[in-house]
Design a protein around this motif. Sequence first.
Motif, PDB file in Angstrom:
ATOM      1  N   ASP A 208       0.174  43.913  11.299  1.00 36.00           N
ATOM      2  CA  ASP A 208       1.076  42.938  10.665  1.00 36.00           C
ATOM      3  C   ASP A 208       0.777  42.876   9.172  1.00 36.00           C
ATOM      4  OD1 ASP A 208       2.061  42.403  13.237  1.00 36.00           O
ATOM      5  OD2 ASP A 208       0.451  40.937  13.563  1.00 36.00           O
TER       6      ASP A 208
ATOM      7  N   CYS B  33       5.286  50.961   7.655  1.00 35.16           N
ATOM      8  CA  CYS B  33       6.569  50.539   7.098  1.00 35.16           C
ATOM      9  C   CYS B  33       6.446  49.238   6.315  1.00 35.16           C
ATOM     10  CB  CYS B  33       7.603  50.396   8.216  1.00 35.16           C
ATOM     11  SG  CYS B  33       8.105  51.997   8.882  1.00 35.16           S
ATOM     12  N   GLU B  34       5.403  48.461   6.643  1.00 35.46           N
ATOM     13  CA  GLU B  34       5.194  47.200   5.924  1.00 35.46           C
ATOM     14  C   GLU B  34       4.309  47.361   4.693  1.00 35.46           C
ATOM     15  OE1 GLU B  34       5.849  44.349   9.833  1.00 35.46           O
ATOM     16  OE2 GLU B  34       4.034  44.085   8.634  1.00 35.46           O
TER      17      GLU B  34
ATOM     18  N   LYS C 117       4.815  50.442  12.316  1.00 36.03           N
ATOM     19  CA  LYS C 117       5.098  49.115  11.754  1.00 36.03           C
ATOM     20  C   LYS C 117       4.205  48.822  10.552  1.00 36.03           C
ATOM     21  CE  LYS C 117       4.145  44.314  13.188  1.00 36.03           C
ATOM     22  NZ  LYS C 117       4.883  43.515  12.233  1.00 36.03           N
TER      23      LYS C 117
ATOM     24  N   GLY D 240      10.129  49.003  13.398  1.00 36.43           N
ATOM     25  CA  GLY D 240       8.951  48.157  13.587  1.00 36.43           C
ATOM     26  C   GLY D 240       9.252  46.973  14.471  1.00 36.43           C
TER      27      GLY D 240
ATOM     28  N   ARG E 170       8.668  50.872   0.860  1.00 34.70           N
ATOM     29  CA  ARG E 170       9.060  51.243   2.216  1.00 34.70           C
ATOM     30  C   ARG E 170       9.326  52.753   2.316  1.00 34.70           C
ATOM     31  NH1 ARG E 170      10.543  48.068   6.331  1.00 34.70           N
ATOM     32  NH2 ARG E 170      12.001  48.893   7.888  1.00 34.70           N
TER      33      ARG E 170
ATOM     34  N   CYS F 180      10.884  55.091   7.867  1.00 34.00           N
ATOM     35  CA  CYS F 180      10.962  53.803   8.537  1.00 34.00           C
ATOM     36  C   CYS F 180      12.288  53.542   9.227  1.00 34.00           C
ATOM     37  CB  CYS F 180      10.684  52.679   7.548  1.00 34.00           C
ATOM     38  SG  CYS F 180       8.951  52.628   7.098  1.00 34.00           S
TER      39      CYS F 180
ATOM     40  N   ALA G  83       2.587  43.127   6.312  1.00 33.81           N
ATOM     41  CA  ALA G  83       3.368  42.331   5.359  1.00 33.81           C
ATOM     42  C   ALA G  83       2.968  40.857   5.439  1.00 33.81           C
ATOM     43  CB  ALA G  83       4.850  42.498   5.632  1.00 33.81           C
ATOM     44  N   GLU G  84       2.877  40.356   6.659  1.00 33.51           N
ATOM     45  CA  GLU G  84       2.555  38.941   6.838  1.00 33.51           C
ATOM     46  C   GLU G  84       1.143  38.633   6.330  1.00 33.51           C
ATOM     47  OE1 GLU G  84       2.477  37.733  10.930  1.00 33.51           O
ATOM     48  OE2 GLU G  84       1.875  35.676  10.413  1.00 33.51           O
TER      49      GLU G  84
END
Length: 512
Positions: free
Chosen positions: A100, A155-156, A152, A512, A503, A507, A102-103
């Motif tokens: 995770d 891609c983030e 994922k 994702g 990105r 992707c 990006a988060e």
Amino acid sequence: MADVIIRGGTIYDGGEGKSFVGDVAIRGDRIVYVGKSGRYAAGKVIDAKGMIVAPGFIDPHTHADSFIRSPDQAVRVNAAWLNQGVTTVMIGVDGSGTPDVAEDSGKLAASGIGTNIVPFVGFSPVRQRVLGQDARAPTPAELDRMKALVAKGMCEGAVGLSTGLFYAPQSFSTTNEVVAVAREAANRGGIYDTHQRDESSYSIGLLGSVQEAIEIGRQAGMPVHFAHLKALGVDVHGQAGAVIAAIDAARKAGVDVTADQYPWLASGSSLDASLLPRWAVDGGGPALLKRLDDPATLERIRGEMQENLRRRGGPSALLLIAQGFPWTGQTLEQVAAEWKMDSRDAALRIIRQSIEAGEQRGGGAAVASFNMAQADVDLLMKQPWMITSSDGSDGHPRMFATFPEKYVRYVRERKVIDLATFIRQSTGRTADIYKLDRRGYLRPGYFADVLVFDPDRYAPRADYVRPRELSVGVRKLFVNGVLAVDDGRTTGAAVGRALLRPRPTGCTAHPG
Ligand SMILES: [Zn+2]
């Protein structure tokens, strides 16, 4: 017009070229001028005469989480690294990075951290989310889920896939499984960054392990980077030359292989982890004490300790580093001599006391394990594909002092490498390996991560017995154009950013 001019320092711009005396001008978060005579006026002029001016250092392998994830803003400025001149740290190493990306990275940057961060997606959470702790191969469907998690993360914005094949449950994976998941990072421009399966003689051996990592990169079609490359333990001392030959051969054959290294001869460990067989500690401290109370089991444990002690280089190679104990700062050999007992029994006595003393003194068995040969460290350091990392983690001075330690011991005192190489290994070469966007060099248009240090005063203060002393000698340190260290003190600025990859094209197939 610039905001800041750093005037008259000796400039190492992070590249292969020669140093020169000149000016660096900063406007906003960017460098606007680097050259011999500044045509710029500025609101603030820093006299850097006699100082070294370099890009902020990039540390490709850190365990900085206890700092940057602290609830305390003053801790999140990451002073341990800032005071060494480091402006960017890689996180999620050894396979630990969350998918995770990006988060997690977004939250960290928004919370206010002192250094930039570069995240990896890690093999450990990827495998654990699908297989838990299981020591088995994934089914094809499970493998697809693991691959999707790596995709994922990439891609983030992850820089690549990190693995720590030495550690369970990552150690349960086959080479083919790693290739399959690594390919997802390869397809999106990522690097394979590994704490390899064996740095010593535990399983497939150091050389077998180096070959495995190269093979993963070759099959997946991606660059391979060895984290904290070393020859750990007496069984593999002297193998640096063979490791270098294997890496050079792979590079000749077209696999892009690089490595980082920390400038310390000891790794951080504890007496129980380095000497006791794993079965003896199964069930924790109380279970261990019971086994030690049984004479037959005790004899078995002592027998196995003998081999582990040999692999670690004997009792003189284990320095007791826990604070506030009678044995602090002594080697196991010295303590055993003082107590007039076998070194294994001295170790067991310390372990026992640590357990019986309960939580607050439970760390009394901490050791610095001197398991690297100086000749191996020196030889690896001179390679054109080597960069500096701290592997900074609690209880070891490498977290607070790696870069100045390398400067003082390896550049100034022992002259293993020169100053230009030291800076290149901490800046431009690192940025190149990880393809960091406009970082690692002093160039117009690049982000203003700029270090000014005093070549006579830049030095470590931490050592094995006092591992948490801040380093000294950084005059000025700019992170994204903001002054983060001023005359050796952190300013409180917490302007580090998450350096996420744009990105990748791959992707679209894996949203994702
Ligand atoms: Zn590691």
